[in-house]
Each structure stands twice: as structure tokens, then as C-alpha cells.
Design a protein around this motif. Structure first.
Motif, short mmCIF file in Angstrom:
data_model
loop_
_atom_site.label_atom_id
_atom_site.label_comp_id
_atom_site.label_asym_id
_atom_site.label_seq_id
_atom_site.Cartn_x
_atom_site.Cartn_y
_atom_site.Cartn_z
N THR A 144 0.84 -1.21 0.00
CA THR A 144 0.00 0.00 0.00
C THR A 144 0.87 1.26 0.00
OG1 THR A 144 -0.17 0.02 2.42
CG2 THR A 144 -1.85 -1.20 1.21
N THR A 168 -5.72 1.17 -10.70
CA THR A 168 -6.00 0.43 -9.47
C THR A 168 -7.50 0.37 -9.21
OG1 THR A 168 -5.63 2.48 -8.21
CG2 THR A 168 -3.77 0.96 -8.41
N SER A 170 -9.59 -3.11 -8.95
CA SER A 170 -10.44 -3.44 -7.79
C SER A 170 -11.83 -3.86 -8.26
CB SER A 170 -10.55 -2.22 -6.87
OG SER A 170 -9.27 -1.83 -6.40
N GLY A 222 -13.49 -7.55 -3.39
CA GLY A 222 -13.26 -6.34 -4.17
C GLY A 222 -12.98 -5.14 -3.28
N ALA A 279 -9.43 -5.40 -2.14
CA ALA A 279 -8.51 -5.01 -3.21
C ALA A 279 -8.46 -3.50 -3.37
CB ALA A 279 -8.92 -5.68 -4.51
N GLY A 280 -9.63 -2.85 -3.23
CA GLY A 280 -9.66 -1.39 -3.34
C GLY A 280 -8.91 -0.72 -2.20
N SER A 291 -5.07 -1.24 -2.93
CA SER A 291 -4.47 -0.60 -4.11
C SER A 291 -5.05 0.78 -4.41
CB SER A 291 -4.65 -1.52 -5.33
OG SER A 291 -6.04 -1.77 -5.55
N PHE A 292 -6.38 0.85 -4.63
CA PHE A 292 -6.97 2.12 -5.03
C PHE A 292 -6.92 3.17 -3.92
CE2 PHE A 292 -10.75 4.89 -5.22
CZ PHE A 292 -10.46 5.56 -6.39
#
Length: 393
Positions: free
Chosen positions: A91, A113, A117, A137, A140-141, A144-145
Motif C-alpha cells: 500500500t 487500481t 479493484s 473487491g 482489493a480497493g 491498491s486504489f
């Protein structure tokens, strides 16, 4: 730079890498794992941990490369029971890639990203056919996002702050330039005014004092001393008045009214008293005050120069208004001169040229031929209409 291709890492980046590596090893030793797939033994999780910690050393100098390698390491870590330190360091790599990367990368990474996600969430939703895939999801967000978006916000804030700082510096620079230009213009104005007010009197003093010293004639000396006294008193009064103005009105002195063309007769009479043979011819109507002042000063300075440098003969002053302009012409005999001369510095010509330029006119001063012989001619053309708002003083 360190030996090799890689630059020396920042000390803060080294601290992050060491702390992440030691924290990850401690979690592995205690058996603390994330919900990885477990396809590989837990000891294999030390490999992506070490790789991600190594990429932390490049988070500032090679941010995009570090993010790509970190993403591959995180993917490998998902095949093991997983290590929280690896995820946390990834991150940070996503955050640093946006913050320290190129502007293009800073725009692309949050979008990429975010799409990843969404793709992960949809993929697991189709695979599992279970709403629990939404949490995958979301995770993942977050990994990364979220960091990429945070990096974009911080970067935008820093760029806005830097732009504001640059604007403030530019504003301060422009203000300083304006101040310097204003001071320079004011100094030039003061120099012109001082020269025009005092030079005529001092030139007359110099000429007549030299004559009094060089001629052994009591009558001539008496006349010269009278002229010297008259000009010295007038010059002293002008100096006192100017000093009073410069001191912002201290004392009882008040600024003198700006001279106009109505005072040309008195100016010419004074020149005649100083020994010049002057003829005056004027034909003009009502003129703007800046034009009148500039024309008066040009005639005044031209008569002063004639007193100092002209050969014996007729000095002509002519002013004529035509086609929206005022023509000023002063001619005097040009050539070798016998008798006393006063030194000149050229400041008078500079001042006249500046006055005319401030009004948007034209100025010439040069010797030329005439039916009566060689003459020195001063010509100025001053626009009467649409006069620029300059300060001719």
C-alpha cells in the motif's frame, strides 16, 4: 550516488524497509498470517516480504518500478498463508508511486487500481456466485486504489501549494520591479527638475564670473557681479523650494506652480539680461498643461545651452501649433567661440529627450547649415491631442 545503477535510498525509505521486514519476520515467527490461499508453505511468504521491503528502498527514486515489482510480490504472497507486513508495504508503494512518480503516472495509477479493484470484485462474484465476493473487491480497493487515491490528493495539494508559492514569489518580484521602476522614474524626474531650475542660473554665474576675472574693467566687473548676485539669489531660492518639496512640505515652503508658455517672455528677458540676443516668435492656442511645461523646459534648457556654448549672434525661439502638434524650434550660432565658456555634461539634452518621449513626441538636436552660416538647431514636436499621461517633469 551509490556505486552501481541504483541511486542511494532516502534514509526514511530505509527505515520503512527495515521496519517492514523485521515486522513481517516477527509475524511469520509468531504464526500470524492473513487469509492467503496457503498453496505454498508459510516460509515461502518470506520471499515476497523481502522483495517488497527491497522495493521500499526505491519508493522515492524508482516509484513505478517498485510498484510493479511490489504488485508481483503481493500476487506471490497470496499463494502463501500471507503476511500483513507485505500488504502494508505494498500500500505504501502504491501511495509513493503516485506521489513521487511522473505526472502521467500520477494520473494513470489511481484509474488502473480502481479498475483492477472492480475487476477483482466482479471476477470473484462470478466465480463464487456469492455476495461475499464484494468484500474481496473492497479489500482489493483498500490495498491498491485507496493508497493511490490518497497519493493523488496529497500530490495535488503539494502542487497547489507550490503553485501558490511561485505566484507569491512572482507577485513579490513584480512588486519589487515596479518599485524599482518607480524609484528610477522619480529620480529621473527629480534630476530633470533640478537641472532645469538651477542650471540656467549657475551657467550665468559661471559665464559672468569668468568675464569679471578675465577683463580688467571696473564697469564690466560691476555689471557681472550684479548678474552673478541676481542669479545666485534666484538659484538659491529654487534650491530651497526643491528641498522643501523633497522633504514633503517641511517648513513654510510650498511647491512652485508649474511654469507655462505665458512665462516665455520673462524667460527670454532673463536670457537677454545675461547677454544673449534672443528673438521670440509664438503662435499657439490653448495647450494641455504637460505640453506647456515640456515646451517651456525645452526653451529654457536651449537658452541655457546657448548661453554656455553658442557663438555670438542671434538666438531664435519659435513655437507654432499645427495639425494637432506643437512645434518648438530654437536655433543659435554654432562654431568656435571666443571668451568664457561654461562646462556642459550633456544632461540637458538627455532631459529634453526624456520629456518629449514621455509625451510621445519627437526630438532632434544637431548642427545644420543655414543662410546665415552654421547653426545649432533644437527641434521638438509635441502632440497636443491624445497626449500620453506621462509626467513631463
Amino acid at each position: 550516488m551509490a556505486v552501481g545503477l541504483l541511486p542511494r535510498p532516502h534514509r526514511f525509505d530505509v527505515s520503512i524497509a527495515v521496519a517492514g521486514l523485521l515486522g513481517g519476520v516477527a509475524m511469520w515467527a509468531l504464526g500470524l498470517h492473513t487469509s492467503g490461499s496457503g498453496l505454498l508453505p508459510a516460509s515461502w511468504g518470506l520471499i515476497p516480504l523481502a522483495v517488497t521491503a527491497g522495493m521500499e528502498l526505491l519508493r522515492r527514486t524508482r516509484p513505478q518500478f517498485a510498484l510493479v515489482v511490489g504488485a508481483l510480490a503481493l500476487t506471490f504472497d497470496m499463494l502463501t498463508p500471507g503476511n500483513a507486513a507485505t500488504i502494508i508495504m505494498f500500500t505504501d508503494l502504491a501511495y509513493a508511486a503516485v506521489l513521487y512518480g511522473t505526472p502521467a503516472a500520477a494520473r494513470r495509477i489511481p484509474v488502473i487500481t480502481g479498475l483492477i479493484s472492480v475487476a477483482v470484485m466482479l471476477g470473484f462474484l462470478i466465480w463464487w456466485r456469492n455476495p461475499q465476493a464484494l468484500f474481496v473487491g473492497l479489500g482489493a480497493g483498500i490495498v491498491s486504489f485507496g493508497p493511490a487515491a490518497t497519493g493523488a490528493l496529497v500530490r495535488n495539494h503539494r502542487e497547489a501549494a507550490e503553485a501558490a508559492r511561485l505566484r507569491a514569489e512572482q507577485t513579490a518580484l513584480l512588486a519589487e520591479m515596479d518599485r524599482v521602476q518607480a524609484v528610477t522614474a522619480e529620480r529621473a524626474r527629480m534630476a530633470r527638475e533640478l537641472h532645469d531650475m538651477v542650471a540656467n542660473h549657475l551657467s550665468a554665474i559661471a559665464i559672468h564670473s569668468t568675464a569679471a576675472l578675465s577683463l580688467d574693467d571696473p564697469r564690466t566687473s560691476q555689471d557681472a557681479l550684479a548678474v552673478i548676485r541676481e542669479n545666485s539669489v534666484a538659484g538659491l531660492n529654487e534650491m530651497r523650494r526643491l528641498i522643501g518639496i523633497l522633504r514633503d512640505g517641511s517648513g513654510d515652503l510650498e511647491p512652485a506652480a508649474a511654469p507655462t508658455l505665458d512665462g516665455l517672455d520673462a524667460l527670454v528677458a532673463g536670457a537677454r539680461a545675461n547677454g544673449l540676443d534672443v528673438g521670440l516668435d509664438t503662435a499657439h492656442g490653448k495647450l494641455p498643461a504637460p505640453v506647456e511645461l515640456a515646451a517651456y523646459r525645452i526653451v529654457q534648457e536651449s537658452l541655457t545651452n546657448a548661453l554656455k556654448h553658442a557663438s555670438p549672434g542671434r538666438v531664435s525661439v519659435a513655437l507654432a501649433q499645427r495639425d494637432g502638434v506643437l512645434d518648438v524650434r530654437v536655433t543659435s550660432p554654432y562654431g568656435d567661440r571666443e571668451g568664457p565658456r561654461a562646462p556642459g555634461s550633456g544632461a540637458g539634452l538627455v532631459g529634453m529627450r526624456e520629456r518629449v518621449a514621455l509625451l510621445g513626441g519627437t526630438f532632434e538636436a544637431a548642427p545644420e547649415d543655414s543662410p546665415d552660416g552654421k547653426i545649432w538647431a533644437v527641434r521638438a514636436t509635441l502632440p497636443v491631442s491624445d497626449t500620453p499621461q506621462g509626467d513631463p517633469t
